[in-house]
Design a protein around this motif. Structure first.
Motif, PDB file in Angstrom:
ATOM      1  N   THR C  43       0.851  -1.434  -0.126  1.00 34.98           N
ATOM      2  CA  THR C  43       0.088   0.013   0.126  1.00 34.98           C
ATOM      3  C   THR C  43       0.858   1.162  -0.018  1.00 34.98           C
ATOM      4  OG1 THR C  43      -0.144  -0.244   2.435  1.00 34.98           O
ATOM      5  CG2 THR C  43      -1.943  -0.906   1.272  1.00 34.98           C
ATOM      6  N   ASP C  44       2.280   1.151   0.211  1.00 26.75           N
ATOM      7  CA  ASP C  44       3.051   2.128   0.157  1.00 26.75           C
ATOM      8  C   ASP C  44       3.466   2.844  -1.195  1.00 26.75           C
ATOM      9  OD1 ASP C  44       3.215   1.767   2.900  1.00 26.75           O
ATOM     10  OD2 ASP C  44       5.338   1.068   2.813  1.00 26.75           O
ATOM     11  N   PRO C  45       3.136   4.196  -1.281  1.00 26.82           N
ATOM     12  CA  PRO C  45       3.669   4.807  -2.474  1.00 26.82           C
ATOM     13  C   PRO C  45       4.968   4.615  -2.748  1.00 26.82           C
ATOM     14  CG  PRO C  45       2.933   6.609  -0.802  1.00 26.82           C
ATOM     15  CD  PRO C  45       2.451   4.960  -0.362  1.00 26.82           C
ATOM     16  N   GLY C  46       5.855   4.694  -1.558  1.00 24.69           N
ATOM     17  CA  GLY C  46       7.147   4.605  -1.694  1.00 24.69           C
ATOM     18  C   GLY C  46       7.663   3.365  -2.420  1.00 24.69           C
ATOM     19  N   SER C  47       6.853   2.358  -2.328  1.00 28.05           N
ATOM     20  CA  SER C  47       7.342   1.038  -2.793  1.00 28.05           C
ATOM     21  C   SER C  47       7.451   1.257  -4.483  1.00 28.05           C
ATOM     22  CB  SER C  47       6.396  -0.039  -2.494  1.00 28.05           C
ATOM     23  OG  SER C  47       5.060   0.315  -2.996  1.00 28.05           O
ATOM     24  N   LEU C  48       6.716   2.273  -4.939  1.00 25.34           N
ATOM     25  CA  LEU C  48       6.830   2.393  -6.394  1.00 25.34           C
ATOM     26  C   LEU C  48       8.232   2.836  -6.741  1.00 25.34           C
ATOM     27  CD1 LEU C  48       3.469   4.249  -7.140  1.00 25.34           C
ATOM     28  CD2 LEU C  48       4.338   2.075  -8.095  1.00 25.34           C
ATOM     29  N   THR C  49       8.917   3.593  -5.763  1.00 25.35           N
ATOM     30  CA  THR C  49      10.394   3.792  -6.119  1.00 25.35           C
ATOM     31  C   THR C  49      11.293   2.795  -5.679  1.00 25.35           C
ATOM     32  OG1 THR C  49      10.359   5.287  -4.281  1.00 25.35           O
ATOM     33  CG2 THR C  49      10.122   6.113  -6.377  1.00 25.35           C
ATOM     34  N   ASP C  50      10.893   2.169  -4.534  1.00 23.36           N
ATOM     35  CA  ASP C  50      11.821   1.468  -3.680  1.00 23.36           C
ATOM     36  C   ASP C  50      12.018   0.015  -4.423  1.00 23.36           C
ATOM     37  OD1 ASP C  50      12.352   2.941  -1.483  1.00 23.36           O
ATOM     38  OD2 ASP C  50      10.944   2.230   0.023  1.00 23.36           O
ATOM     39  N   GLN C  67      -1.297  -0.586 -10.503  1.00 28.49           N
ATOM     40  CA  GLN C  67      -1.758  -0.093  -9.473  1.00 28.49           C
ATOM     41  C   GLN C  67      -3.339   0.117  -9.301  1.00 28.49           C
ATOM     42  OE1 GLN C  67      -0.348   4.161  -8.796  1.00 28.49           O
ATOM     43  NE2 GLN C  67       1.503   3.892 -10.116  1.00 28.49           N
ATOM     44  N   ASP C  70      -6.660   0.754  -4.113  1.00 32.84           N
ATOM     45  CA  ASP C  70      -5.894   0.953  -2.701  1.00 32.84           C
ATOM     46  C   ASP C  70      -4.657   0.030  -2.599  1.00 32.84           C
ATOM     47  OD1 ASP C  70      -8.292   1.955  -1.497  1.00 32.84           O
ATOM     48  OD2 ASP C  70      -9.269   0.266  -1.618  1.00 32.84           O
ATOM     49  N   THR C  71      -4.335  -0.739  -3.691  1.00 36.83           N
ATOM     50  CA  THR C  71      -3.127  -1.471  -3.481  1.00 36.83           C
ATOM     51  C   THR C  71      -2.048  -1.327  -4.581  1.00 36.83           C
ATOM     52  OG1 THR C  71      -4.078  -3.424  -4.358  1.00 36.83           O
ATOM     53  CG2 THR C  71      -4.007  -3.176  -1.913  1.00 36.83           C
ATOM     54  N   ILE C  72      -0.940  -1.528  -4.578  1.00 41.63           N
ATOM     55  CA  ILE C  72      -0.058  -1.581  -5.647  1.00 41.63           C
ATOM     56  C   ILE C  72       0.383  -3.055  -5.767  1.00 41.63           C
ATOM     57  CG2 ILE C  72       2.198  -0.779  -6.598  1.00 41.63           C
ATOM     58  CD1 ILE C  72       1.734   1.690  -4.504  1.00 41.63           C
TER      59      ILE C  72
END
Lengths: 418, 235, 80
Positions: C43-50, C67, C70-72
């Motif tokens: 659910t973390d937007p940061g995971s899209l870069t991490d 995406q 609510d989830t990625i």
């Protein structure tokens, strides 16, 4: 131990021997006053968990290779050469210390065990015996810094998904962007963590205060500092410094992350921006009437855990207490003096090591759990992601029966209009 | 026997003083040649003025008082006594008016300073054998305490003999003659070696010599580094 | 594309604190064979870069990123 490795380790050791660390190594009189100040020792009273005993692992090597006494009469100070168990001993010493520096406040000489342990951590890095996960996390952070243009769009897309939650907490006025990025000349660059919980409440409060702010593309946490690798620490820190300079911001506000705050505040040197913790910024907003918060929206007794790197080592102690005084009439402190608060037991990279360190983290933080239980609080507040994760684990393990909350999210939840 | 007395009372004193002075200069300069750490290592909350709190931390050790009050009591007695005894020994070379603000015979405290030093040293030595401290202790710790204990017992006995039992054979003047002769490089040990108590002086000086020689190469360097380190902690 | 990807292991990383999603995916990838695929839900937007940065530094391949509301969801192939 192989000669090459020994040479490399000694080179790393020597590189660490600045004036201060050398004096630390020369001065300790092994009085043991620090022993009872360590939460690990207090929870598990084994002699090797005395801060002085951890430092002795390094000091005995120091005597052997860098001190006249140890070269001439090694028996005097139990000077010790590198052998097959040295790396294990370094690992045990360095990773049973969370770098909270509570012992430093009790030491008559002011010896900083965290600094001495930084020698152990660096030698472990050189020997490639450090916790793999920490180095991996540091590498991921560095890689993001190197390829920001490639991943920027993904991040901006991700933020879009959070906008509705930000607006739910605080309605925007015309022209306001819920989560601004790349705002040239912003007053505040907010450096968050990867999680939504680190971005949404902070954004709501910034918007409520009508702050001219912008969100960093990077996460605040510095895994290079956890693993004790100075080169990686600097690379990770520099990403944020460069971003702040490029955007020409006045202030860099660090989210609730102790390591990030201390590293940027104390290691970045002289910069054209000032470094604040989000707790300081929120206190400022309340004092300057930029935001208003409702009192007594949270029921029951509330206590606050001082994150070591933010409080004792970062100087932010009065601010969270002021904020809490605005949120509740039922605040109770765990220790008489904030700087005397025990570490949660999750610092120094232990929380990031996840399940590998779980058993040690739980057993070594029994005093923390006792400290919390003694307050009879129902709400345990803190301002550090690391502490929050560890305290939540402790809550389960010791049945503390509290709810663990971030201070920033409480401020966001209590926001009211004039 | 006379030769041994002479060796201990004259050449060994010179040797240990030379090692002490050269050792101190070498150890301190070699440390101050090392790179300076630019990262602040201070502990909060801030207290100003920093220099005042640095001195309070160094000489009054409020941190120890809060953490271990009994230990603090002995530490203060011990270090205070050492300070007064240093003054006492300076007076054994030459009387200075400034020390006579509180009027006294040579060695303030009528023998009780030595006694309190002796008691606190016993405390420090015994606590080394408690489980918590024993694990931390190394040979150096026991040796330094033993050397000090021997030096203090023998030195105090000479003082007690004069002040408590009216022993007249070795007087302040006799010690002054000996120490002054050393200071001016015209050694004369005749006034301090004829008495039945002379052996105490010889052993006192012997253990003190060993202690002084070891000083720069041991943890005794805390005598120098405590102020800068406390300053670093205060910011 | 994702309909065609068959995951050999599913990791639920929703709502985890920093840096647990990366810690868990690093562990999880070792539990599948080379060339097998992990499906990770965050659910973390940061995971899209991490996650891309993690895949690059550790030499794995992100096959697809989806995406949802609510989830990625990431599909990651273990390469080595």
């Amino acid at each position: 131990m192989e000669t090459d490795l020994r040479e490399d380790l000694l080179k790393a050791f020597e590189g660490k021997l600045n004036q201060t660390i050398t004096m630390y190594l020369e001065t300790c009189s092994r009085c043991g006053i620090c022993t009872d100040s360590c939460h690990v020792y207090k929870s598990m009273p084994r002699p090797e968990y005395s801060p002085a005993a951890r430092a002795e692992v390094i000091r005995k090597l120091y005597k052997k290779y860098f001190k006249f006494q140890g070269k001439l009469l090694p028996a005097l100070g139990e000077a010790r050469s590198f052998d097959d168990t040295t790396l294990d001993d370094l690992n045990r010493a360095a990773y049973s210390c969370t770098g909270c520096r509570r012992c430093m406040t009790h030491c008559p000489f002011g010896i900083d065990t965290q600094q001495i342990m930084s020698i152990a951590k660096l030698m472990l890095v050189v020997a490639k015996e450090e916790p793999e996960i920490l180095s991996m996390l540091a590498d991921v952070s560095i890689s993001k810094g190197e390829s920001i243009d490639m991943i920027k769009q993904g991040f901006i897309d991700g933020l879009k998904r959070l906008e509705k939650d930000v607006v739910k907490k605080w309605k925007l006025e015309a022209g306001q962007i819920p989560i601004p990025t790349e705002v040239q000349g912003a007053d505040i660059l907010y450096v968050a963590l990867a999680g939504a919980h680190s971005i949404i409440p902070a954004a709501a409060v910034f918007n409520a205060a009508k702050e001219n702010w912008t969100l960093s593309f990077f996460e605040a946490v510095n895994f290079g500092a956890f693993v004790g690798d100075p080169a990686k620490t600097k690379l990770i820190m520099d990403r944020i410094i460069n971003e702040a300079k490029k955007l020409n911001v006045k202030e860099v506000c660090i989210c609730e992350c102790g390591t990030a705050f201390r590293v940027l505040k104390q290691m970045s040197g002289k910069q054209p921006f000032k470094v604040s913790s989000i707790t300081q910024v929120h206190e400022r907003y309340i004092k300057e009437n930029k935001i208003k918060v409702a009192k007594n929206q949270f029921n029951g007794v509330i206590t606050y855990h001082d994150p070591c790197q933010i409080a004792r080592n970062g100087g932010v102690m009065d601010e969270p207490r002021f904020i809490l005084s605005q949120l509740t009439d039922e605040f109770i402190d765990m220790a008489k003096r904030a700087e005397n608060n025990y570490c949660c037991g999750g610092g120094g990279g232990l929380v990031a090591m996840g399940e590998d360190s779980h058993d040690f983290r739980m057993k070594s933080a029994k005093v923390k759990a006792d400290q919390v239980k003694a307050t009879n609080a129902s709400l345990l507040v803190t301002a550090c992601e690391n502490c929050h994760s560890q305290l939540s684990d402790l809550n389960k393990y010791y049945n503390m029966g509290v709810e663990v909350k971030f201070l920033s999210s409480m401020v966001a939840d209590a926001l009211i209009h004039d | 026997m006379d030769t041994l007395n002479y060796i201990i009372l004259v050449p060994m004193v010179y040797l240990s003083s030379a090692i002490f002075i050269a050792g101190m200069i070498y150890r301190i300069t070699s440390i101050f040649k090392k790179p300076v750490l630019t990262i602040p290592l201070r502990i909060y909350p801030e207290k100003n003025p920093v220099w005042l709190y640095t001195l309070i931390d160094t000489f009054l050790m409020p941190q120890v008082f809060k953490a271990k009050p009994v230990m603090w009591y002995f530490l203060i007695i011990f270090h205070g006594s050492v300070f007064l005894l240093i003054i006492g020994h300076i007076e054994l070379i030459q009387m200075f008016d400034i020390f006579q603000i509180i009027e006294h015979d040579v060695f303030l405290g009528k023998g009780f300073i030595g006694l309190s030093l002796f008691v606190s040293l016993l405390y420090f030595l015994f606590r080394r054998f408690t489980p918590q401290a024993k694990h931390l202790s190394v040979l150096e710790d026991y040796i330094l305490l033993t050397l000090l204990l021997m030096t203090v017992i023998l030195g105090s006995e000479m003082d007690w003999a004069r002040t408590w039992f009216g022993f007249q054979e070795m007087t302040v003047e006799d010690y002054q003659t000996y120490l002054k002769s050393l200071l001016f490089f015209k050694p004369d040990i005749s006034d301090v070696t004829y008495s039945g108590h002379s052996f105490m002086l010889v052993f006192h000086v012997f253990f003190a010599n060993l202690f002084i020689m070891f000083f720069p190469f041991s943890k005794m360097m805390h005598a120098i580094f405590t102020i800068p380190l406390n300053k670093i902690r205060r910011g | 594309m994702s309909e065609n990807i068959k995951a050999d292991k599913v990791l639920d990383l929703k709502g985890l604190p920093c840096p647990m999603p990366i810690v868990k995916i690093s562990k999880g990838i070792k539990e599948v064979e080379i060339n097998q695929v992990i499906q990770a839900i965050t659910t973390d937007p940061g995971s899209l870069t991490d996650f891309p940065a993690w895949a690059r530094t550790n030499g794995h391949e992100i096959l697809d990123t989806i995406q949802g509301d609510d989830t990625i969801t990431f599909y990651i192939k273990r390469v080595k």
